[in-house]
Design a protein around this motif. Structure first.
Motif, PDB file in Angstrom:
ATOM      1  N   UNK A  73      21.245  93.485 -12.301  1.00  0.00           N
ATOM      2  CA  UNK A  73      20.824  93.185 -14.078  1.00  0.00           C
ATOM      3  C   UNK A  73      19.659  93.732 -14.553  1.00  0.00           C
ATOM      4  N   UNK A  74      18.507  94.548 -13.544  1.00  0.00           N
ATOM      5  CA  UNK A  74      18.219  95.581 -13.741  1.00  0.00           C
ATOM      6  C   UNK A  74      18.747  97.370 -14.578  1.00  0.00           C
ATOM      7  N   UNK A  75      19.720  97.854 -13.335  1.00  0.00           N
ATOM      8  CA  UNK A  75      20.494  98.878 -13.529  1.00  0.00           C
ATOM      9  C   UNK A  75      20.771  98.570 -15.472  1.00  0.00           C
ATOM     10  N   UNK A  76      21.508  97.130 -15.576  1.00  0.00           N
ATOM     11  CA  UNK A  76      22.488  97.350 -16.892  1.00  0.00           C
ATOM     12  C   UNK A  76      21.763  97.020 -18.024  1.00  0.00           C
ATOM     13  N   UNK A  77      20.712  96.296 -17.649  1.00  0.00           N
ATOM     14  CA  UNK A  77      19.694  96.603 -19.273  1.00  0.00           C
ATOM     15  C   UNK A  77      18.961  97.131 -19.168  1.00  0.00           C
ATOM     16  N   UNK A  78      18.369  97.074 -18.253  1.00  0.00           N
ATOM     17  CA  UNK A  78      16.872  98.322 -17.838  1.00  0.00           C
ATOM     18  C   UNK A  78      17.605  99.879 -18.424  1.00  0.00           C
ATOM     19  N   UNK A  79      17.821  99.498 -17.413  1.00  0.00           N
ATOM     20  CA  UNK A  79      18.496 101.322 -17.327  1.00  0.00           C
ATOM     21  C   UNK A  79      19.642 101.678 -18.370  1.00  0.00           C
ATOM     22  N   UNK A  80      20.272 100.587 -18.512  1.00  0.00           N
ATOM     23  CA  UNK A  80      21.502 101.197 -19.269  1.00  0.00           C
ATOM     24  C   UNK A  80      21.145 100.245 -20.834  1.00  0.00           C
ATOM     25  N   UNK A  81      20.941  98.935 -21.376  1.00  0.00           N
ATOM     26  CA  UNK A  81      19.787  99.240 -23.004  1.00  0.00           C
ATOM     27  C   UNK A  81      19.024  99.725 -23.333  1.00  0.00           C
ATOM     28  N   UNK A  82      18.042  99.390 -22.658  1.00  0.00           N
ATOM     29  CA  UNK A  82      16.878  99.768 -22.910  1.00  0.00           C
ATOM     30  C   UNK A  82      16.527 101.855 -22.780  1.00  0.00           C
ATOM     31  N   UNK A  83      16.232 102.230 -21.774  1.00  0.00           N
ATOM     32  CA  UNK A  83      16.224 103.397 -21.383  1.00  0.00           C
ATOM     33  C   UNK A  83      17.588 104.471 -21.891  1.00  0.00           C
ATOM     34  N   UNK A  84      18.357 103.802 -22.060  1.00  0.00           N
ATOM     35  CA  UNK A  84      19.764 104.746 -22.674  1.00  0.00           C
ATOM     36  C   UNK A  84      20.712 105.653 -21.466  1.00  0.00           C
ATOM     37  N   UNK A  85      20.582 105.196 -20.288  1.00  0.00           N
ATOM     38  CA  UNK A  85      20.952 106.494 -19.712  1.00  0.00           C
ATOM     39  C   UNK A  85      22.208 105.785 -19.654  1.00  0.00           C
ATOM     40  N   UNK A  86      23.200 106.803 -19.332  1.00  0.00           N
ATOM     41  CA  UNK A  86      24.380 106.771 -20.372  1.00  0.00           C
ATOM     42  C   UNK A  86      25.725 107.924 -19.441  1.00  0.00           C
ATOM     43  N   UNK A  87      26.827 107.304 -19.063  1.00  0.00           N
ATOM     44  CA  UNK A  87      27.334 108.018 -17.366  1.00  0.00           C
ATOM     45  C   UNK A  87      28.599 108.852 -18.683  1.00  0.00           C
ATOM     46  N   UNK A  88      28.565 107.493 -20.116  1.00  0.00           N
ATOM     47  CA  UNK A  88      29.989 107.453 -20.509  1.00  0.00           C
ATOM     48  C   UNK A  88      30.363 107.492 -21.405  1.00  0.00           C
ATOM     49  N   UNK A  89      30.665 107.723 -23.066  1.00  0.00           N
ATOM     50  CA  UNK A  89      30.902 107.565 -23.972  1.00  0.00           C
ATOM     51  C   UNK A  89      31.385 105.460 -24.147  1.00  0.00           C
ATOM     52  N   UNK A  90      32.299 105.287 -23.005  1.00  0.00           N
ATOM     53  CA  UNK A  90      32.740 104.416 -22.855  1.00  0.00           C
ATOM     54  C   UNK A  90      32.039 103.137 -22.572  1.00  0.00           C
TER      55      UNK A  90
END
Lengths: 222, 312
Positions: free
Chosen positions: A68-85
């Motif tokens: 959940x931390x990886x998905x919501x924290x890193x992904x949503x809040x910190x905008x860490x992205x590996x792909x445009x999809x």
């Protein structure tokens, strides 16, 4: 029963995603776990401290929280992205969470393996002038890894089952697909459940047998 | 350094972790000491840089703003939001543990039965529930309970059922290993003096086996406690739910909330883990059992400390 046949392609692609998640996270966890094990036996107290802290923190945190931390924290809040999809991005974020978690167990397994290497081996290596790193790489780790094939197999089986937790951030692997099928085929819950259970048995049981066989083959005769 | 002294081999094998590791390198001389100092400084610098990058990244996204963190200083946030979640987590874990332990004993002993009609089904149940993911079970109970049996299944019931079936099966393996770890002579002697099979189990094998399996059982309870977090996925209002749904919806602070909740989980698990280690040491010293402590299936025993980490 009919639902299982109708949805067979969907189920197959869900399990294929489960397998890819396992392979990607398994590989990354093996690399990270070996590095951590090396840190934990290194001559530098700082490295040992960092390694120990990592293992103790990660091992005592629920995997669901990590994902959940990886998905919501890193992904949503910190905008860490590996792909445009979006879905590929969450896939990678869940792989990061799974590997970070599994690495702690790989590290402990390898460290236990290092302990099985006879003292004389390492002493001889030092006596001929090998440095810590050479000693670890050429003498200790190759024997340690062969000794921990069976525990690493257990870690891999746990990882196969743990990939289902990627469902927490909407990765459509087997468990989430099963839930979706439950919702669309309310009359076929039992066959769908046994279908997916069978899928996991097909993944986990042969893996266990393979690693038991491998561990016997690879065992260092002493 | 103890590695160069001529101790008997047995005591050297039992040396604590740092001592054992030092076999990999010599006692540092002047040059090695200098090199180690330089490397230490480098590692510290790299670590500080990593922390700096993290802090800047968090600051960039305004995650270090005080209003995201101050809720955790308020009593009502703890009393109304976090502690109820913690209570649910602990009660799910407690109920599951209370059912899973007897489940483990029944199926563990069942697998050792002389009668195939008990041994085979018990083995099938244990192997099945160990091989499939816990989340699959929780989903199945959630949907199957209402679709097949017409029951209203609460998330609490689904989580507890899943935890009992999975951890109970692992506990069954621990029980089996604990009983098998007792030397054969014990039960042979008991049979020789005329005890029946049930008496051998009850009076000879179980009392000693429990001592041997205690640390592994407690280590497995850490796994059970951590796995309650799966309830989050089926909207069980547990501690993780408080940290990842309730708090962020009130204060929009997912990262701080998840970090604080993680600390709570870690503290609780470290306490349970410390109990396991203490029990392990105690039963290693104990003369009450002829058997050595057993580990959960697939578990890794940490070198030196003997701390058992169940793989999950």
């Amino acid at each position: 029963m009919q639902a299982l046949f109708d949805e067979f392609p969907v189920i197959l692609s869900a399990f294929w995603l489960t397998i890819r998640l396992t392979l990607a996270s398994g590989f990354m966890a093996l690399v990270l776990g070996t590095i951590l094990a090396g840190m934990r036996v290194s001559p530098l107290p700082v490295l040992r401290g960092i390694g120990t802290a990592y293992v103790n923190i990660v091992r005592n945190t629920p995997l669901t929280l990590v994902i959940v931390f990886c998905g919501l924290g890193l992904g949503l809040v910190l905008d860490i992205s590996f792909s445009t999809s979006l879905s590929t991005n969450y896939l990678w974020l869940s792989i990061i969470g799974l590997s970070a978690y599994t690495a702690a167990f790989v590290c402990e397994a390898i460290r236990a393996g290092i302990n099985t290497v006879p003292l004389g081996q390492a002493e001889a290596a030092r006596a001929i002038g090998l440095t810590f790193f050479q000693n670890l790489r050429m003498i200790v780790l190759p024997q340690a890894l062969r000794a921990v094939v069976a525990p690493l197999g257990s870690v891999l089986i746990a990882l196969i089952k743990n990939t289902t937790i990627a469902a927490a951030i909407g990765v459509g692997e087997a468990s989430l697909t099963m839930k979706t099928l439950f919702e669309s085929h309310g009359d076929a819950v039992v066959p769908i459940f046994f279908g997916f259970a069978l899928g996991f048995l097909i993944l986990t049981l042969p893996t266990g047998l393979l690693f038991t066989w491998l561990s016997k083959r690879m065992a260092v005769v002493r | 350094m103890s590695t160069l002294t001529a101790e008997p081999r047995k005591t050297r094998k039992r040396a604590s972790a740092p001592d054992r590791a030092s076999v990999l390198y010599d006692v540092p001389g002047p040059r090695a000491q200098m090199r180690n100092t330089v490397l230490t400084v480098l590692v510290v610098l790299v670590a500080l840089f990593a922390v700096y990058v993290m802090v800047t990244k968090l600051d960039e996204k305004n995650q270090l703003n005080a209003d995201l963190w101050t809720p955790f200083l308020r009593g009502d946030v703890w009393v109304n939001l976090i502690l109820p979640g913690l209570f649910n987590t602990l009660s799910a874990a407690a109920v599951a543990a209370v059912i899973a332990v007897p489940f483990g004993f029944v199926f563990g002993i069942g697998r050792l039965s002389d009668h195939a009609w008990i041994r085979v089904p018990a083995g099938a149940v244990v192997e099945f529930f160990r091989a499939i993911p816990l989340l699959i079970m929780i989903f199945a109970v959630m949907y199957g309970g209402s679709a097949v049996f017409g029951l209203t299944v609460t998330p609490f019931m689904a989580v507890v059922t899943g935890l009992v079936l999975y951890n109970g099966s692992v506990l069954a393996e621990i029980v089996r290993a604990g009983i098998l770890s007792i030397p054969r002579g014990q039960s042979e002697a008991a049979l020789a003096i005329g005890l029946r099979k049930g008496q051998v189990m009850r009076m000879i094998l179980l009392p000693q086996g429990v001592t041997a399996m205690m640390p592994a059982i407690v280590a497995q309870l850490v796994v059970l406690l951590k796995d309650t977090a799966l309830g989050f996925i089926v909207s069980f209002e547990d501690l993780l739910n408080a940290g990842a749904r309730v708090l962020p919806s009130n204060f929009n602070n997912i990262i701080p909330a998840v970090i604080v909740i993680a600390i709570v989980y870690i503290i609780i698990n470290l306490i349970v883990g410390a109990v396991a280690t203490w029990l392990e040491r105690r039963s290693r010293r104990s003369r009450k059992s002829t058997a050595q402590p057993v580990a959960p299936p697939g578990a890794v025993v940490a070198p030196g400390t003997g701390e058992v980490s169940a793989v999950d």
